[in-house]
Design a protein around this motif. Structure first.
Motif, PDB file in Angstrom:
ATOM      1  N   LEU A  47     -18.153 -10.100  13.931  1.00 47.79           N
ATOM      2  CA  LEU A  47     -17.216 -11.160  13.575  1.00 47.79           C
ATOM      3  C   LEU A  47     -16.385 -11.616  14.767  1.00 47.79           C
ATOM      4  O   LEU A  47     -15.962 -12.775  14.822  1.00 47.79           O
ATOM      5  CB  LEU A  47     -16.288 -10.677  12.447  1.00 47.79           C
ATOM      6  CG  LEU A  47     -16.960 -10.466  11.085  1.00 47.79           C
ATOM      7  CD1 LEU A  47     -16.048  -9.700  10.155  1.00 47.79           C
ATOM      8  CD2 LEU A  47     -17.346 -11.812  10.474  1.00 47.79           C
ATOM      9  N   THR A  48     -16.132 -10.726  15.702  1.00 42.55           N
ATOM     10  CA  THR A  48     -15.313 -11.074  16.868  1.00 42.55           C
ATOM     11  C   THR A  48     -16.144 -11.510  18.061  1.00 42.55           C
ATOM     12  O   THR A  48     -15.606 -11.675  19.157  1.00 42.55           O
ATOM     13  CB  THR A  48     -14.430  -9.873  17.260  1.00 42.55           C
ATOM     14  OG1 THR A  48     -15.254  -8.718  17.467  1.00 42.55           O
ATOM     15  CG2 THR A  48     -13.414  -9.574  16.176  1.00 42.55           C
ATOM     16  N   GLY A  49     -17.456 -11.699  17.870  1.00 43.19           N
ATOM     17  CA  GLY A  49     -18.288 -12.228  18.929  1.00 43.19           C
ATOM     18  C   GLY A  49     -18.663 -11.242  20.003  1.00 43.19           C
ATOM     19  O   GLY A  49     -19.108 -11.636  21.080  1.00 43.19           O
ATOM     20  N   ARG A  50     -18.501  -9.925  19.714  1.00 43.09           N
ATOM     21  CA  ARG A  50     -18.862  -8.922  20.716  1.00 43.09           C
ATOM     22  C   ARG A  50     -20.338  -8.538  20.654  1.00 43.09           C
ATOM     23  O   ARG A  50     -20.787  -7.658  21.386  1.00 43.09           O
ATOM     24  CB  ARG A  50     -17.985  -7.678  20.533  1.00 43.09           C
ATOM     25  CG  ARG A  50     -16.540  -7.899  20.917  1.00 43.09           C
ATOM     26  CD  ARG A  50     -15.693  -6.669  20.632  1.00 43.09           C
ATOM     27  NE  ARG A  50     -15.474  -6.494  19.201  1.00 43.09           N
ATOM     28  CZ  ARG A  50     -15.049  -5.368  18.651  1.00 43.09           C
ATOM     29  NH1 ARG A  50     -14.846  -4.304  19.400  1.00 43.09           N
ATOM     30  NH2 ARG A  50     -14.851  -5.294  17.349  1.00 43.09           N
ATOM     31  N   GLY A  51     -21.093  -9.163  19.752  1.00 39.67           N
ATOM     32  CA  GLY A  51     -22.518  -8.891  19.653  1.00 39.67           C
ATOM     33  C   GLY A  51     -22.829  -7.801  18.642  1.00 39.67           C
ATOM     34  O   GLY A  51     -21.954  -7.037  18.230  1.00 39.67           O
TER      35      GLY A  51
ATOM     36  N   VAL B  58     -12.906 -11.915   6.078  1.00 39.61           N
ATOM     37  CA  VAL B  58     -12.991 -11.474   7.471  1.00 39.61           C
ATOM     38  C   VAL B  58     -11.790 -10.619   7.845  1.00 39.61           C
ATOM     39  O   VAL B  58     -11.925  -9.588   8.525  1.00 39.61           O
ATOM     40  CB  VAL B  58     -13.117 -12.689   8.408  1.00 39.61           C
ATOM     41  CG1 VAL B  58     -12.985 -12.273   9.864  1.00 39.61           C
ATOM     42  CG2 VAL B  58     -14.458 -13.390   8.188  1.00 39.61           C
ATOM     43  N   ARG B  59     -10.595 -10.999   7.406  1.00 40.34           N
ATOM     44  CA  ARG B  59      -9.399 -10.210   7.713  1.00 40.34           C
ATOM     45  C   ARG B  59      -9.522  -8.794   7.152  1.00 40.34           C
ATOM     46  O   ARG B  59      -9.030  -7.830   7.741  1.00 40.34           O
ATOM     47  CB  ARG B  59      -8.148 -10.902   7.174  1.00 40.34           C
ATOM     48  CG  ARG B  59      -7.665 -12.048   8.041  1.00 40.34           C
ATOM     49  CD  ARG B  59      -6.222 -12.407   7.718  1.00 40.34           C
ATOM     50  NE  ARG B  59      -6.073 -12.911   6.365  1.00 40.34           N
ATOM     51  CZ  ARG B  59      -6.171 -14.185   6.024  1.00 40.34           C
ATOM     52  NH1 ARG B  59      -6.408 -15.094   6.953  1.00 40.34           N
ATOM     53  NH2 ARG B  59      -6.015 -14.574   4.779  1.00 40.34           N
ATOM     54  N   GLY B  60     -10.155  -8.664   5.994  1.00 38.73           N
ATOM     55  CA  GLY B  60     -10.364  -7.340   5.435  1.00 38.73           C
ATOM     56  C   GLY B  60     -11.235  -6.477   6.341  1.00 38.73           C
ATOM     57  O   GLY B  60     -10.918  -5.316   6.597  1.00 38.73           O
ATOM     58  N   HIS B  61     -12.339  -7.047   6.834  1.00 40.42           N
ATOM     59  CA  HIS B  61     -13.227  -6.296   7.732  1.00 40.42           C
ATOM     60  C   HIS B  61     -12.521  -5.914   9.032  1.00 40.42           C
ATOM     61  O   HIS B  61     -12.770  -4.827   9.568  1.00 40.42           O
ATOM     62  CB  HIS B  61     -14.468  -7.123   8.049  1.00 40.42           C
ATOM     63  CG  HIS B  61     -15.459  -7.224   6.932  1.00 40.42           C
ATOM     64  ND1 HIS B  61     -16.160  -6.143   6.446  1.00 40.42           N
ATOM     65  CD2 HIS B  61     -15.869  -8.292   6.190  1.00 40.42           C
ATOM     66  CE1 HIS B  61     -16.956  -6.538   5.470  1.00 40.42           C
ATOM     67  NE2 HIS B  61     -16.798  -7.835   5.285  1.00 40.42           N
ATOM     68  N   LEU B  62     -11.663  -6.794   9.519  1.00 46.22           N
ATOM     69  CA  LEU B  62     -11.061  -6.563  10.830  1.00 46.22           C
ATOM     70  C   LEU B  62      -9.844  -5.651  10.780  1.00 46.22           C
ATOM     71  O   LEU B  62      -9.623  -4.866  11.708  1.00 46.22           O
ATOM     72  CB  LEU B  62     -10.654  -7.899  11.468  1.00 46.22           C
ATOM     73  CG  LEU B  62     -11.782  -8.890  11.786  1.00 46.22           C
ATOM     74  CD1 LEU B  62     -11.214 -10.105  12.501  1.00 46.22           C
ATOM     75  CD2 LEU B  62     -12.871  -8.247  12.626  1.00 46.22           C
ATOM     76  N   HIS B  63      -9.054  -5.720   9.701  1.00 51.28           N
ATOM     77  CA  HIS B  63      -7.746  -5.072   9.724  1.00 51.28           C
ATOM     78  C   HIS B  63      -7.505  -4.050   8.622  1.00 51.28           C
ATOM     79  O   HIS B  63      -6.608  -3.216   8.764  1.00 51.28           O
ATOM     80  CB  HIS B  63      -6.643  -6.131   9.642  1.00 51.28           C
ATOM     81  CG  HIS B  63      -6.690  -7.157  10.734  1.00 51.28           C
ATOM     82  ND1 HIS B  63      -6.467  -6.844  12.058  1.00 51.28           N
ATOM     83  CD2 HIS B  63      -6.973  -8.486  10.704  1.00 51.28           C
ATOM     84  CE1 HIS B  63      -6.590  -7.944  12.793  1.00 51.28           C
ATOM     85  NE2 HIS B  63      -6.900  -8.953  12.001  1.00 51.28           N
ATOM     86  N   LEU B  64      -8.224  -4.099   7.515  1.00 54.97           N
ATOM     87  CA  LEU B  64      -7.927  -3.222   6.383  1.00 54.97           C
ATOM     88  C   LEU B  64      -8.854  -2.016   6.362  1.00 54.97           C
ATOM     89  O   LEU B  64     -10.025  -2.122   6.756  1.00 54.97           O
ATOM     90  CB  LEU B  64      -8.059  -3.996   5.060  1.00 54.97           C
ATOM     91  CG  LEU B  64      -7.129  -5.190   4.881  1.00 54.97           C
ATOM     92  CD1 LEU B  64      -7.395  -5.852   3.526  1.00 54.97           C
ATOM     93  CD2 LEU B  64      -5.674  -4.778   4.986  1.00 54.97           C
ATOM     94  N   PRO B  65      -8.366  -0.874   5.893  1.00 61.71           N
ATOM     95  CA  PRO B  65      -9.265   0.274   5.714  1.00 61.71           C
ATOM     96  C   PRO B  65     -10.239  -0.006   4.586  1.00 61.71           C
ATOM     97  O   PRO B  65      -9.944  -0.796   3.676  1.00 61.71           O
ATOM     98  CB  PRO B  65      -8.305   1.420   5.356  1.00 61.71           C
ATOM     99  CG  PRO B  65      -7.115   0.734   4.770  1.00 61.71           C
ATOM    100  CD  PRO B  65      -6.973  -0.565   5.501  1.00 61.71           C
ATOM    101  N   PRO B  66     -11.410   0.581   4.598  1.00 62.28           N
ATOM    102  CA  PRO B  66     -12.388   0.328   3.526  1.00 62.28           C
ATOM    103  C   PRO B  66     -11.857   0.809   2.189  1.00 62.28           C
ATOM    104  O   PRO B  66     -11.209   1.856   2.112  1.00 62.28           O
ATOM    105  CB  PRO B  66     -13.626   1.122   3.967  1.00 62.28           C
ATOM    106  CG  PRO B  66     -13.086   2.167   4.900  1.00 62.28           C
ATOM    107  CD  PRO B  66     -11.916   1.548   5.587  1.00 62.28           C
ATOM    108  N   PRO B  67     -12.100   0.082   1.122  1.00 65.14           N
ATOM    109  CA  PRO B  67     -11.621   0.524  -0.192  1.00 65.14           C
ATOM    110  C   PRO B  67     -12.330   1.803  -0.608  1.00 65.14           C
ATOM    111  O   PRO B  67     -13.487   2.034  -0.244  1.00 65.14           O
ATOM    112  CB  PRO B  67     -11.980  -0.647  -1.107  1.00 65.14           C
ATOM    113  CG  PRO B  67     -13.123  -1.322  -0.428  1.00 65.14           C
ATOM    114  CD  PRO B  67     -12.871  -1.168   1.045  1.00 65.14           C
TER     115      PRO B  67
END
Length: 533
Positions: A187-191, A224-233
């Motif tokens: 998602l952040t373009g790092r490949g 996307v914000r969930g994937h980047l910043h939140l712990p997995p449910p």
């Protein structure tokens, strides 16, 4: 460009029969191979993708990726042809085996899978990813919509955006994939890395058991914000062993270096009991509704990277039992990719002879002190319980134990819990008498409190005793036959208490030995309850 219709013959061999489904850039037809007299699936580009060079290259790369794989859980490619068009251009055509079954996303729209079926499906997907990664291929778009449920298991479809491990994204700042199952580094373009497929597999495991994606939202940005910043449910699974719950959290780690390999995931999820398959449900099931945008493969701009707090957030969110079975992370790299963690046995500890002698002396001193305290306590007990000397009579003093009430006064709306007496480990059988076993644990905590705050803080001990009493009430309500919500209620309280003990240990409110003793005993209670369910 010629528009295909039923009856169209491609490459003088493949006669189109009927369309099976279509996406944003391609349509899949059922066709008949006249050369080998067999049904096949034919994938054709349509719309703008049919005339755009990038769309043609994408289908060609899918054919190359599938041709490099030979695995029972991956779609088999039969042929790739370039179909000439009247305008002088050509239409790429991918011919694969024809699969008869139900798409996993369509199945999950009807409700979640049984936990055992979810484990079987994801174990088979993990073996497919393992084969792809060994061949140097990253799928990049693992999701329920690219999984087919068959009578003998599952198959992984659509390698349209797959890339070789040595490839990089063609366009800087642009990412492609399905947001609901995309790893943070994508998602952040790092490949994409092989670990990115493992993250997507963790999303699919959650999706299979919960019936929906792990991170949801009205917009793609919220997902996307969930994937980047939140712990997995937390995984809503009550019948899975702790190592699988911990494995799920590790697959969903924000840092790709903290995730296991696909081979490790396959090994942990592998069933040791009788073989099971995940088949399609009976016909007549309701079709899936319109997919949310985050569940579709799309091309979008890369997002800003999240703050570098992955490991701290994950450590804080891991439940106690998952931390005990954590896969050790590895930070070194191999072939340009972070080394993947594996399940290794802990290295044996070595102690010098001097340390062993000191430990033996300390144990001897403690044993002697304990014996002295015990004997003095017995003498005091004899004095307190013996008959008074001749000529002395009267009632016990107001503050002696004999004058204290055996149960505290009850308060309306609350349940009175008798303070347990100090004691050793519980002696009851957790399977035959779980309530007696829990009462023994409460008495044991009194013994820990008496040893001082280094063993357990008094307030922490009382809180744990109250929680054990709450578990007792749930066990009593569920007896004699634990079923349905009563079983889940006990399991939830046991899991919550295990997590609390782990948190208290991390905060130095309870010593390591006492925490592990109580956790092991509580785990025996949970296993005993599960066996009755």
């Amino acid at each position: 460009m010629e528009s295909p219709t039923p009856g169209t013959v491609i490459a003088e061999r493949y006669r189109l029969t009927q369309p099976l489904g279509s996406g944003s850039s391609a349509v899949v037809w059922e066709a008949h191979d006249s050369s080998l007299d067999r049904p096949v699936a034919v994938k054709l580009l349509h719309g703008g993708a049919a005339t755009h060079p990038a769309g043609r290259e994408q289908l060609r790369r899918e054919a190359l990726a599938l041709a490099r794989l030979s695995h029972p859980r991956v779609t088999t490619v039969f042929d790739y042809v370039e179909w000439p068009q009247p305008d002088g251009s050509f239409q790429p055509v991918l011919v694969t085996e024809l699969l008869t079954g139900l798409n996993l996303e369509e199945r999950l729209a009807q409700g979640p899978l049984m936990e055992n079926d979810a484990r079987v499906a994801c174990q088979q997907l993990a073996t497919a990813l393992e084969a792809a990664h060994k061949a140097g291929i990253i799928h990049r778009d693992l999701k329920p919509g690219n999984v087919m449920l068959l009578s003998d298991g599952v198959k992984l479809l659509d390698f349209g955006i797959a890339q070789a491990s040595s490839d990089t994204d063609a366009t800087t700042g642009v990412v492609i994939g399905t947001p609901s199952c995309m790893a943070p580094e994508q998602l952040t373009g790092r490949g994409a890395l092989p670990a990115s497929d493992v993250y997507a597999l963790g999303c699919v495991l959650y999706w299979c058991i919960a019936g929906h994606a792990p991170f949801q939202g009205v917009t793609v940005d919220q997902v996307v914000r969930g994937h980047l910043h939140l712990p997995p449910p937390p995984l809503p699974a009550y019948g899975l062993p702790p190592q699988i719950l911990g494995l799920y959290r590790q697959c969903m780690a924000k840092n790709p270096a903290d995730r296991p390999t696909a081979a490790t995931v396959a090994g942990v999820l592998e069933l040791r009991s009788a073989a099971a398959t995940v088949g399609a449900p009976a016909s007549g099931a309701a079709p899936a509704g319109e997919r949310p945008p985050a569940n579709r493969t799309m091309v979008m701009q890369a997002y800003d990277p999240p703050p570098p707090t992955y490991k701290a957030e994950q450590e804080q969110q891991l439940p106690y039992m998952a931390r005990r079975m954590r896969i050790p992370s590895q930070s070194d790299e191999s072939d340009g990719y972070p080394a993947q963690p594996v399940f290794d046995a802990p290295a044996p500890r070595r102690y010098s002879w001097l340390v062993l002698v000191m430990v033996a002396l300390l144990v001897a001193v403690i044993a002697a002190a304990g014996t002295a305290i015990f004997m003095s306590g017995r003498d005091a007990e004899k004095k307190a319980t013996s008959s008074p000397p001749p000529g002395i009579t009267g009632s016990p003093a107001p503050n002696t134990p004999a004058s204290l009430p055996t149960t505290p006064p009850s308060v309306p709306g609350t349940t009175a819990v008798s303070p347990p007496a100090a004691g050793g480990p519980p002696t009851a059988d957790p399977s035959a008498d779980p309530i007696g076993y829990l009462e023994g644990m409460r008495r044991q905590i009194d013994g820990f409190i008496a040893q001082g705050p280094d063993t357990i803080e008094p307030n922490t001990g009382r809180d744990l005793q109250n929680s054990l009493a709450d578990v007792e009430q749930s066990v009593q309500a569920g007896q004699p036959d634990f079923k349905g919500h009563k079983l889940r209620d006990v399991q939830n309280k046991v899991d919550d208490l295990l997590s609390r003990i782990g948190d208290d240990e991390d905060q130095k409110k309870i010593g390591h030995t006492a925490a592990h003793t109580l956790s092991d005993e509580l785990q025996q209670v949970g296993d005993a309850i599960d066996s009755h369910g």
